[in-house]
Write a protein that holds these residues in place. Structure first.
Motif, short mmCIF file in Angstrom:
data_model
loop_
_atom_site.label_atom_id
_atom_site.label_comp_id
_atom_site.label_asym_id
_atom_site.label_seq_id
_atom_site.Cartn_x
_atom_site.Cartn_y
_atom_site.Cartn_z
N ASP A 161 7.43 -8.45 -3.07
CA ASP A 161 6.11 -9.07 -3.15
C ASP A 161 5.57 -9.37 -1.75
O ASP A 161 4.39 -9.13 -1.46
N TYR A 162 6.45 -9.87 -0.86
CA TYR A 162 6.06 -10.16 0.52
C TYR A 162 5.62 -8.89 1.23
O TYR A 162 4.57 -8.86 1.89
N GLU A 163 6.39 -7.80 1.09
CA GLU A 163 6.06 -6.55 1.76
C GLU A 163 4.78 -5.94 1.20
O GLU A 163 3.97 -5.39 1.95
N ASP A 164 4.60 -6.04 -0.12
CA ASP A 164 3.37 -5.52 -0.75
C ASP A 164 2.14 -6.26 -0.24
O ASP A 164 1.11 -5.65 0.05
N ARG A 165 2.24 -7.59 -0.14
CA ARG A 165 1.10 -8.38 0.34
C ARG A 165 0.78 -8.05 1.79
O ARG A 165 -0.39 -7.95 2.17
N ARG A 166 1.83 -7.89 2.62
CA ARG A 166 1.61 -7.53 4.02
C ARG A 166 0.93 -6.16 4.12
O ARG A 166 0.02 -5.98 4.95
N ARG A 167 1.38 -5.22 3.29
CA ARG A 167 0.78 -3.88 3.32
C ARG A 167 -0.68 -3.92 2.90
O ARG A 167 -1.54 -3.29 3.53
N ARG A 168 -0.98 -4.69 1.85
CA ARG A 168 -2.38 -4.81 1.41
C ARG A 168 -3.25 -5.46 2.48
O ARG A 168 -4.40 -5.07 2.69
N GLN A 169 -2.70 -6.48 3.16
CA GLN A 169 -3.45 -7.13 4.24
C GLN A 169 -3.76 -6.15 5.36
O GLN A 169 -4.88 -6.10 5.88
N GLU A 170 -2.74 -5.35 5.74
CA GLU A 170 -2.94 -4.37 6.81
C GLU A 170 -3.96 -3.32 6.41
O GLU A 170 -4.80 -2.91 7.22
N GLN A 171 -3.90 -2.89 5.14
CA GLN A 171 -4.89 -1.92 4.65
C GLN A 171 -6.29 -2.51 4.67
O GLN A 171 -7.25 -1.83 5.04
#
Length: 219
Positions: free
Chosen positions: A137-147
């Protein structure tokens, strides 16, 4: 057996004490009292959490580490999670999470040894699973933020993080007073690159002519 509550939030803007009443009620329902509460605002993706390790250092074998959710304990990578688990294991601390019902029996004493070991094994497996989900969940949120940031940059809408003007003004005063960069970093938590940027900006602004006061004539 002592019950020690651990409360964590990721940033100073979030309320780490939010779940305190819920943890106290959970312990009270089982006729137990929380002996100590440890609170900090640190990322769950990092092992640099002084209050968590102070809690573990205060524990005796059989003590309970009580948390609201598994992600309050770990959003760690697999390697760091194994390191933290080893610290917990070698101190014989029982992890109880409100969102992990199989862990609740850990707060009871005097269970038959075989049953206790079976529940411990099951609880450990589910704890690993929830820790892995929290990390994903943490990695997914970071990826969405970067996108989102990349898209905002492409659209010309990205302005970056708002400047902490009060902190930066205090840093400029400290720089002007001659304090060392190491002492400023330690006192404010600012990075050395921030200090370099503020120093350059302050040097540039100090080179500008001083505005004339009303009524002042040129020489």
């Amino acid at each position: 057996m002592f019950v020690r509550a651990y409360l964590r939030a990721s940033t100073k803007e979030q309320d780490a004490n939010r779940a305190r009443a819920e943890l106290e009620a959970f312990a009270a329902e089982r006729d137990l009292k929380i002996a100590a509460t440890y609170v900090e605002n640190e990322s769950g993706a990092s092992l640099a959490r002084p209050e968590l390790f102070r809690l573990l250092g205060d524990c005796a074998p059989g003590d309970v580490l009580l948390i609201e959710q598994v992600d309050r304990l770990s959003r760690l990578s697999a390697a760091d999670w194994e390191r933290l688990k080893e610290e917990i294991r070698k101190r014989h601390v029982k992890v109880v999470a409100l969102d992990l019902p199989t862990s609740h029996m850990m707060m009871r004493g005097g269970d038959e040894d075989f049953t206790s070991r079976m529940f411990d094994a099951l609880n450990s497996m589910l704890l690993d699973m929830l820790a892995a989900i929290a990390r994903k969940d943490y990695e997914d949120r970071r990826r969405r933020q970067e996108q989102g940031i990349e898209k905002a940059k492409a659209d010309g809408r990205y302005k970056g993080r708002p400047e902490n003007t009060d902190r930066n003004a205090a840093i400029v005063k400290m720089l002007r007073s001659g304090q060392s960069w190491n002492s400023i970093v330690a006192a404010t938590g600012a990075s050395r690159s921030t200090l370099a940027r503020l120093t350059k900006r302050d040097d540039t602004s100090s080179d500008k002519p001083t505005p004339k006061s009303k009524g002042q004539r040129s020489a």
